[in-house]
Design a protein around this motif. Sequence first.
Motif, short mmCIF file in Angstrom:
data_model
loop_
_atom_site.label_atom_id
_atom_site.label_comp_id
_atom_site.label_asym_id
_atom_site.label_seq_id
_atom_site.Cartn_x
_atom_site.Cartn_y
_atom_site.Cartn_z
N ALA A 83 0.83 -1.20 0.00
CA ALA A 83 0.00 0.00 0.00
C ALA A 83 0.87 1.26 0.00
CB ALA A 83 -0.93 0.00 1.21
N ARG A 84 1.96 1.23 0.75
CA ARG A 84 2.86 2.39 0.75
C ARG A 84 3.55 2.55 -0.60
NH1 ARG A 84 4.51 0.20 6.56
NH2 ARG A 84 2.85 1.21 7.77
N ASP A 85 3.90 1.42 -1.21
CA ASP A 85 4.45 1.48 -2.57
C ASP A 85 3.44 2.12 -3.52
OD1 ASP A 85 6.64 0.07 -1.60
OD2 ASP A 85 6.07 -1.83 -2.55
N MET A 86 2.18 1.72 -3.39
CA MET A 86 1.14 2.26 -4.26
C MET A 86 1.06 3.77 -4.14
SD MET A 86 -2.98 2.07 -4.04
CE MET A 86 -3.09 0.37 -3.57
N ARG A 87 1.09 4.25 -2.91
CA ARG A 87 1.00 5.70 -2.70
C ARG A 87 2.17 6.41 -3.38
NH1 ARG A 87 0.39 7.77 3.33
NH2 ARG A 87 -1.83 7.84 2.82
N GLU A 88 3.37 5.85 -3.29
CA GLU A 88 4.54 6.47 -3.91
C GLU A 88 4.45 6.41 -5.43
OE1 GLU A 88 9.40 6.51 -3.38
OE2 GLU A 88 8.09 5.66 -1.84
N LEU A 89 4.01 5.29 -5.95
CA LEU A 89 3.87 5.16 -7.40
C LEU A 89 2.85 6.16 -7.95
CD1 LEU A 89 3.83 1.27 -7.72
CD2 LEU A 89 5.59 2.79 -8.66
N LEU A 90 1.72 6.29 -7.29
CA LEU A 90 0.69 7.21 -7.75
C LEU A 90 1.16 8.66 -7.67
CD1 LEU A 90 -2.46 5.54 -6.17
CD2 LEU A 90 -1.96 5.73 -8.61
N ALA A 91 1.89 8.99 -6.61
CA ALA A 91 2.38 10.36 -6.45
C ALA A 91 3.39 10.72 -7.53
CB ALA A 91 3.01 10.54 -5.06
N GLY A 92 4.12 9.72 -8.02
CA GLY A 92 5.18 10.01 -8.97
C GLY A 92 4.82 9.80 -10.42
N ASP A 93 3.59 9.35 -10.71
CA ASP A 93 3.23 9.03 -12.09
C ASP A 93 1.77 9.39 -12.34
OD1 ASP A 93 2.77 8.00 -14.59
OD2 ASP A 93 3.69 6.06 -14.20
N PRO A 94 1.50 10.58 -12.89
CA PRO A 94 0.11 11.00 -13.10
C PRO A 94 -0.61 10.19 -14.17
CG PRO A 94 1.64 12.58 -14.10
CD PRO A 94 2.47 11.63 -13.29
N ARG A 95 0.12 9.36 -14.93
CA ARG A 95 -0.51 8.54 -15.96
C ARG A 95 -0.85 7.13 -15.47
NH1 ARG A 95 2.73 7.73 -20.96
NH2 ARG A 95 4.55 7.70 -19.60
N LEU A 96 -0.52 6.84 -14.23
CA LEU A 96 -0.71 5.49 -13.71
C LEU A 96 -2.13 5.26 -13.21
CD1 LEU A 96 0.49 2.73 -12.85
CD2 LEU A 96 1.08 3.79 -10.66
N ALA A 97 -2.69 4.13 -13.60
CA ALA A 97 -3.94 3.64 -13.02
C ALA A 97 -3.61 2.42 -12.17
CB ALA A 97 -4.94 3.27 -14.11
N TYR A 98 -4.04 2.45 -10.92
CA TYR A 98 -3.74 1.36 -9.98
C TYR A 98 -5.07 0.82 -9.47
CZ TYR A 98 -0.64 -1.08 -6.67
OH TYR A 98 0.07 -2.03 -5.98
N ALA A 99 -5.37 -0.43 -9.84
CA ALA A 99 -6.64 -1.04 -9.45
C ALA A 99 -6.44 -1.97 -8.26
CB ALA A 99 -7.23 -1.82 -10.62
#
Length: 217
Positions: A83-99
Amino acid sequence: MAGHSPNSGLSRRHLIAAAAGALSAAALPATSRAQAAGPRPLTVEAAAKLGALPGKAVLGAPGTAPRITELVDFNTPEWRRSARDMRELLAGDPRLAYAVVQAPRIDVRSLEAARVALAVLGRGVDLFEAFYFDLAERDGPIDGVVALGAAQRAGLDRYQIFNRSIQPQYTEDLSRAAALASALGVIDTPAYVIGDAVYAGYLDLARKRALLAAARP
């Protein structure tokens, strides 16, 4: 619930009763604890089940590519790290969709929490995101009462969410998530679909970044 006032109206007995009907249908296959090492291809059957799955929480930029899908159980040891990885990935990539797909298998606590999560998602993705990351920052097992506390901190009425969480539609959602897990060949969570491959077991942040980069057109 043990340790909670019987006057709260949200006893563990109520939540277990609500979850019991979904337990056998929503449990992930348990024929073996072993999972194949390395990625496996995403089959046409599994892709169709994933595309049609209700109850997915899509955070970030829905409809964009690349996309990562994670099957979660709130009580697996690696869930908070992921979950913490997800937060970092989303913060750093505005094109990312995480389901996020609720795929509880540990015990009834996980099933309770998954039903609450689906009820929160029904009120909006932004509220679900606040709820999800709130849970990730708290220690200890996560059951229905703990999940309801996170829903309340996200600004929702815990009694309304409880009443929503026991609706039959969430039994069906969890049953379909279990069928997806079976089609993916997933036994334990976390598990991920990235691009056209399925990855069983926790992937660290660097590995996720590399796989997402490789999945870009």
